[in-house]
Design a protein around this motif. Structure first.
Motif, PDB file in Angstrom:
ATOM      1  N   GLY A  84       0.837  -1.195   0.000  1.00 10.27           N
ATOM      2  CA  GLY A  84       0.000   0.000   0.000  1.00 10.27           C
ATOM      3  C   GLY A  84       0.871   1.243   0.000  1.00 10.27           C
ATOM      4  O   GLY A  84       1.862   1.312   0.730  1.00 10.27           O
ATOM      5  N   LEU A  94       2.049   4.892   0.855  1.00 11.51           N
ATOM      6  CA  LEU A  94       1.899   5.904   1.905  1.00 11.51           C
ATOM      7  C   LEU A  94       2.405   7.262   1.428  1.00 11.51           C
ATOM      8  O   LEU A  94       1.942   8.308   1.869  1.00 11.51           O
ATOM      9  CB  LEU A  94       2.705   5.493   3.146  1.00 11.51           C
ATOM     10  CG  LEU A  94       2.154   4.302   3.942  1.00 11.51           C
ATOM     11  CD1 LEU A  94       3.242   3.699   4.824  1.00 11.51           C
ATOM     12  CD2 LEU A  94       0.970   4.729   4.800  1.00 11.51           C
ATOM     13  N   PHE A 117      -5.362  -4.913   7.262  1.00 11.92           N
ATOM     14  CA  PHE A 117      -4.783  -3.695   6.691  1.00 11.92           C
ATOM     15  C   PHE A 117      -4.790  -2.624   7.800  1.00 11.92           C
ATOM     16  O   PHE A 117      -5.483  -2.757   8.810  1.00 11.92           O
ATOM     17  CB  PHE A 117      -5.597  -3.245   5.476  1.00 11.92           C
ATOM     18  CG  PHE A 117      -5.498  -4.197   4.314  1.00 11.92           C
ATOM     19  CD1 PHE A 117      -4.359  -4.243   3.519  1.00 11.92           C
ATOM     20  CD2 PHE A 117      -6.552  -5.059   3.992  1.00 11.92           C
ATOM     21  CE1 PHE A 117      -4.253  -5.122   2.443  1.00 11.92           C
ATOM     22  CE2 PHE A 117      -6.462  -5.938   2.915  1.00 11.92           C
ATOM     23  CZ  PHE A 117      -5.312  -5.965   2.146  1.00 11.92           C
ATOM     24  N   GLU A 118      -4.047  -1.564   7.590  1.00 17.70           N
ATOM     25  CA  GLU A 118      -3.787  -0.582   8.650  1.00 17.70           C
ATOM     26  C   GLU A 118      -5.019   0.256   9.000  1.00 17.70           C
ATOM     27  O   GLU A 118      -5.832   0.574   8.138  1.00 17.70           O
ATOM     28  CB  GLU A 118      -2.669   0.384   8.215  1.00 17.70           C
ATOM     29  CG  GLU A 118      -1.342  -0.263   7.971  1.00 17.70           C
ATOM     30  CD  GLU A 118      -1.342  -1.242   6.794  1.00 17.70           C
ATOM     31  OE1 GLU A 118      -1.904  -0.913   5.735  1.00 17.70           O
ATOM     32  OE2 GLU A 118      -0.794  -2.342   6.959  1.00 17.70           O
ATOM     33  N   ALA A 130      -1.571   4.145   9.810  1.00 15.12           N
ATOM     34  CA  ALA A 130      -1.022   4.604   8.530  1.00 15.12           C
ATOM     35  C   ALA A 130      -0.344   5.964   8.693  1.00 15.12           C
ATOM     36  O   ALA A 130       0.754   6.195   8.165  1.00 15.12           O
ATOM     37  CB  ALA A 130      -2.142   4.678   7.492  1.00 15.12           C
ATOM     38  N   SER A 169       5.862   2.883   1.627  1.00 19.53           N
ATOM     39  CA  SER A 169       4.855   1.858   1.346  1.00 19.53           C
ATOM     40  C   SER A 169       4.843   0.850   2.483  1.00 19.53           C
ATOM     41  O   SER A 169       5.807   0.764   3.262  1.00 19.53           O
ATOM     42  CB  SER A 169       5.131   1.176   0.000  1.00 19.53           C
ATOM     43  OG  SER A 169       6.071   0.141   0.123  1.00 19.53           O
ATOM     44  N   ASN A 220      -2.478  -0.201  -3.900  1.00 17.80           N
ATOM     45  CA  ASN A 220      -3.552   0.634  -3.339  1.00 17.80           C
ATOM     46  C   ASN A 220      -2.926   1.815  -2.610  1.00 17.80           C
ATOM     47  O   ASN A 220      -1.761   1.757  -2.233  1.00 17.80           O
ATOM     48  CB  ASN A 220      -4.410  -0.195  -2.356  1.00 17.80           C
ATOM     49  CG  ASN A 220      -3.568  -0.842  -1.260  1.00 17.80           C
ATOM     50  OD1 ASN A 220      -2.871  -1.822  -1.487  1.00 17.80           O
ATOM     51  ND2 ASN A 220      -3.616  -0.270  -0.076  1.00 17.80           N
ATOM     52  N   VAL A 244      -2.928   3.791   0.736  1.00 15.82           N
ATOM     53  CA  VAL A 244      -3.367   3.547   2.110  1.00 15.82           C
ATOM     54  C   VAL A 244      -4.172   4.754   2.594  1.00 15.82           C
ATOM     55  O   VAL A 244      -3.770   5.897   2.384  1.00 15.82           O
ATOM     56  CB  VAL A 244      -2.135   3.314   3.022  1.00 15.82           C
ATOM     57  CG1 VAL A 244      -2.574   3.116   4.465  1.00 15.82           C
ATOM     58  CG2 VAL A 244      -1.337   2.116   2.542  1.00 15.82           C
ATOM     59  N   SER A 245      -5.305   4.474   3.222  1.00 18.01           N
ATOM     60  CA  SER A 245      -6.155   5.568   3.724  1.00 18.01           C
ATOM     61  C   SER A 245      -5.480   6.318   4.858  1.00 18.01           C
ATOM     62  O   SER A 245      -5.082   5.728   5.857  1.00 18.01           O
ATOM     63  CB  SER A 245      -7.473   5.005   4.263  1.00 18.01           C
ATOM     64  OG  SER A 245      -8.343   4.777   3.221  1.00 18.01           O
TER      65      SER A 245
END
Ligand SMILES: O=P(O)(O)O[C@H]1O[C@H](CO)[C@@H](O)[C@H]1O
Length: 298
Positions: free
Chosen positions: A124, A126, A206-207, A212, A222, A249, A251-252
């Protein structure tokens, strides 16, 4: 289920030797390069010729793959004139394997005579500049589980593999990264090839957004749930390492964001970009000898 308790290595030198002997007696291939295929990236082994495939379940002491997108096969063969071995599917801590089992294949590669390890993964993004589909050359990593004592080298050190306190400040070969950057220019991939720091978390979730944000503050570009144990064990036993992380993706980092990451999306993006990754990895493999000869890349 799969693990032996504690942090000590659950594999003996005898186990490593048995597996190595088992493979050497069944294949004539003597690879110098090993490639670990990340989630959905098994097709990196597709162009191999004189292929010989061993399902993990048949190999003594080998774990088996339990994650979709990880086929569970060891593939030997020749790529661009170079003898290689590919792991179509890797092992993760969250599957319940000890880090000793997760990294078992790396020491097998060493005993087989491998000199260079190429690791790939899905991760993901970042770094705010990263887009989905970007390929990040791994410059460095953060071993977050390692900070908490989940480290593949915990326990008695086996000097036959490496020293007690290995240096990690040069974990990812500068020369291979330079070669990969040159290749990305040649292939006209520069608008989606980046460089950055990969962080391993144990997963399997997932975080959270707070996690995150913390990782971003720590300097991670990432995040994923693999790679770092393999690289650590590879460096310990003197392998040259190169790593590619595919950003599957974003990351939110924002509570207002509606998207929810899932493994299916990770696999979809991996498949979408796998050919570009394959092209980079194959070209790199074709040129590794330039480094050994001390030549420049062009
Ligand atoms: O790191 P690889 O094996 O590519 O897989 C990544 O993709 C999975 C999550 O979708 C996790 O296993 C994460 O680590």
């Amino acid at each position: 289920m799969h693990t032996k308790g504690g942090t000590e290595c659950c594999c003996s030198f005898e186990d490593y030797n048995q597996t190595t002997e088992w493979l050497l007696s069944r294949t004539r291939h003597r690879p110098k390069i090993a490639v670990v295929c990340g989630s959905g990236l098994g097709l990196l082994a597709d162009r191999v010729i004189n292929k010989q495939t061993f399902p993990y379940a048949d190999i003594p002491h080998f774990p088996v793959s339990t994650v979709p997108g990880h086929e569970g096969c060891l593939v030997f063969g020749v790529l661009k004139g170079k003898c290689c071995v590919f792991m179509q599917g890797r092992f993760h801590l969250y599957e319940g394997y000890s880090l000793c089992k997760v990294t078992f294949p790396v020491r097998i590669f060493k005993l087989l005579g491998v000199e260079t390890l190429i690791v790939t993964n899905a991760s993901g993004g970042l770094c705010p500049d990263f887009k989905v589909g970007d390929i990040m050359l791994i410059k460095d990593h953060i071993n977050l589980p390692g900070f908490a004592g989940q480290h593949p080298l915990c326990g008695p050190n086996d000097e036959r593999f490496g020293i007690r306190f290995p240096c990690m400040s040069d974990a990812y070969s500068k020369e291979l990264r330079k070669l990969a950057l040159d290749i990305s220019h040649e292939l006209d991939y520069t608008n989606f090839v980046r460089e950055g720091v990969y962080c391993m978390v144990s997963g399997p979730n997932f975080e959270t957004i707070a996690e995150a944000r913390m990782l971003q503050i720590l300097g991670c570009d990432s995040v994923g749930m693999s790679t770092v144990p393999e690289v650590t064990v590879a460096k310990h036993c003197g392998l040259r390492v190169f790593g590619l992380s595919l950003i599957t993706n974003k990351v939110s980092l924002d509570y207002s964001r509606e998207e929810r990451v899932n493994h299916e999306e990770v696999l979809e993006i991996s498949k979408m970009r796998a050919e570009h990754l394959q092209m980079m990895v194959n070209t790199l493999i074709a040129r590794t000898h330039l480094l050994d000869e001390g030549l420049n890349t062009n």
